[in-house]
Motif scaffolding. Structure first.
Motif, PDB file in Angstrom:
ATOM      1  N   MET A   1      93.554  61.456  -8.550  1.00  0.00           N
ATOM      2  CA  MET A   1      94.071  60.422  -7.685  1.00  0.00           C
ATOM      3  C   MET A   1      94.439  59.165  -8.455  1.00  0.00           C
ATOM      4  O   MET A   1      95.234  58.379  -7.982  1.00  0.00           O
ATOM      5  N   SER A   2      93.878  58.968  -9.624  1.00  0.00           N
ATOM      6  CA  SER A   2      94.229  57.770 -10.389  1.00  0.00           C
ATOM      7  C   SER A   2      95.705  57.779 -10.769  1.00  0.00           C
ATOM      8  O   SER A   2      96.322  56.734 -10.872  1.00  0.00           O
ATOM      9  N   ASP A   3      96.272  58.979 -10.979  1.00  0.00           N
ATOM     10  CA  ASP A   3      97.699  59.066 -11.285  1.00  0.00           C
ATOM     11  C   ASP A   3      98.530  58.523 -10.131  1.00  0.00           C
ATOM     12  O   ASP A   3      99.493  57.793 -10.345  1.00  0.00           O
ATOM     13  N   CYS A   4      98.165  58.876  -8.919  1.00  0.00           N
ATOM     14  CA  CYS A   4      98.889  58.384  -7.743  1.00  0.00           C
ATOM     15  C   CYS A   4      98.779  56.866  -7.654  1.00  0.00           C
ATOM     16  O   CYS A   4      99.763  56.189  -7.370  1.00  0.00           O
ATOM     17  N   ALA A   5      97.574  56.353  -7.893  1.00  0.00           N
ATOM     18  CA  ALA A   5      97.369  54.907  -7.821  1.00  0.00           C
ATOM     19  C   ALA A   5      98.229  54.198  -8.864  1.00  0.00           C
ATOM     20  O   ALA A   5      98.829  53.164  -8.581  1.00  0.00           O
ATOM     21  N   GLU A   6      98.289  54.768 -10.057  1.00  0.00           N
ATOM     22  CA  GLU A   6      99.099  54.175 -11.118  1.00  0.00           C
ATOM     23  C   GLU A   6     100.583  54.169 -10.752  1.00  0.00           C
ATOM     24  O   GLU A   6     101.314  53.254 -11.130  1.00  0.00           O
TER      25      GLU A   6
ATOM     26  N   GLY B   1     101.649  54.090  -7.691  1.00  0.00           N
ATOM     27  CA  GLY B   1     101.823  53.385  -6.423  1.00  0.00           C
ATOM     28  C   GLY B   1     102.164  54.313  -5.272  1.00  0.00           C
ATOM     29  O   GLY B   1     102.824  53.924  -4.318  1.00  0.00           O
ATOM     30  N   LYS B   2     101.712  55.576  -5.367  1.00  0.00           N
ATOM     31  CA  LYS B   2     101.990  56.560  -4.325  1.00  0.00           C
ATOM     32  C   LYS B   2     100.684  57.029  -3.705  1.00  0.00           C
ATOM     33  O   LYS B   2      99.634  56.976  -4.338  1.00  0.00           O
ATOM     34  N   THR B   3     100.783  57.520  -2.482  1.00  0.00           N
ATOM     35  CA  THR B   3      99.606  58.084  -1.840  1.00  0.00           C
ATOM     36  C   THR B   3      99.503  59.564  -2.200  1.00  0.00           C
ATOM     37  O   THR B   3     100.527  60.220  -2.424  1.00  0.00           O
ATOM     38  N   PRO B   4      98.281  60.107  -2.274  1.00  0.00           N
ATOM     39  CA  PRO B   4      98.122  61.535  -2.597  1.00  0.00           C
ATOM     40  C   PRO B   4      98.746  62.412  -1.513  1.00  0.00           C
ATOM     41  O   PRO B   4      98.941  61.973  -0.378  1.00  0.00           O
ATOM     42  N   ASP B   5      99.059  63.663  -1.878  1.00  0.00           N
ATOM     43  CA  ASP B   5      99.605  64.609  -0.900  1.00  0.00           C
ATOM     44  C   ASP B   5      98.662  64.747   0.282  1.00  0.00           C
ATOM     45  O   ASP B   5      97.444  64.788   0.117  1.00  0.00           O
ATOM     46  N   LYS B   6      99.247  64.827   1.450  1.00  0.00           N
ATOM     47  CA  LYS B   6      98.477  65.049   2.668  1.00  0.00           C
ATOM     48  C   LYS B   6      98.580  66.525   3.028  1.00  0.00           C
ATOM     49  O   LYS B   6      99.591  67.172   2.738  1.00  0.00           O
ATOM     50  N   PRO B   7      97.547  67.073   3.670  1.00  0.00           N
ATOM     51  CA  PRO B   7      97.618  68.487   4.052  1.00  0.00           C
ATOM     52  C   PRO B   7      98.734  68.735   5.070  1.00  0.00           C
ATOM     53  O   PRO B   7      99.040  67.868   5.881  1.00  0.00           O
ATOM     54  N   PHE B   8      99.333  69.909   5.000  1.00  0.00           N
ATOM     55  CA  PHE B   8     100.392  70.284   5.926  1.00  0.00           C
ATOM     56  C   PHE B   8      99.808  71.075   7.082  1.00  0.00           C
ATOM     57  O   PHE B   8      98.849  71.822   6.903  1.00  0.00           O
ATOM     58  N   LYS B   9     100.395  70.925   8.282  1.00  0.00           N
ATOM     59  CA  LYS B   9      99.923  71.644   9.460  1.00  0.00           C
ATOM     60  C   LYS B   9     100.414  73.088   9.475  1.00  0.00           C
ATOM     61  O   LYS B   9      99.818  73.937  10.111  1.00  0.00           O
ATOM     62  N   GLY B  10     101.518  73.365   8.793  1.00  0.00           N
ATOM     63  CA  GLY B  10     102.083  74.710   8.838  1.00  0.00           C
ATOM     64  C   GLY B  10     102.984  74.934  10.041  1.00  0.00           C
ATOM     65  O   GLY B  10     103.343  76.054  10.356  1.00  0.00           O
ATOM     66  N   VAL B  11     103.366  73.862  10.696  1.00  0.00           N
ATOM     67  CA  VAL B  11     104.228  73.949  11.873  1.00  0.00           C
ATOM     68  C   VAL B  11     105.399  72.999  11.680  1.00  0.00           C
ATOM     69  O   VAL B  11     105.210  71.840  11.311  1.00  0.00           O
ATOM     70  N   PHE B  12     106.631  73.513  11.889  1.00  0.00           N
ATOM     71  CA  PHE B  12     107.805  72.645  11.832  1.00  0.00           C
ATOM     72  C   PHE B  12     108.921  73.269  12.652  1.00  0.00           C
ATOM     73  O   PHE B  12     108.959  74.479  12.860  1.00  0.00           O
TER      74      PHE B  12
END
Length: 57
Positions: free
Chosen positions: A1-6, A8-19
């Motif tokens: 997660m430190s890479d994301c912070a560096e 300035g992005k948020t970590p991947d969020k889980p996907f629901k599997g529905v679209f």
């Protein structure tokens, strides 16, 4: 997660599997016919999996 912070992005969020997918009536009809005994949901999932597998090579 430190890479994301560096970055300035948020970590991947889980996907629901529905679209929702919007396609033409003709493509919808052809997909149902091509799916045969398979559900349209299973058919689309298999098609996406096949495409993803080809891209990974």
């Amino acid at each position: 997660m430190s890479d994301c912070a560096e970055l300035g992005k948020t970590p991947d969020k889980p996907f629901k599997g529905v679209f929702n997918v919007r396609i033409s009536e003709e493509l919808h009809r052809m997909a149902v016919i091509a799916a045969g005994d398979m559900s349209l949901n299973a058919f689309v999932g298999a098609a996406i999996q096949e495409k993803v597998n080809r891209m990974a090579v």
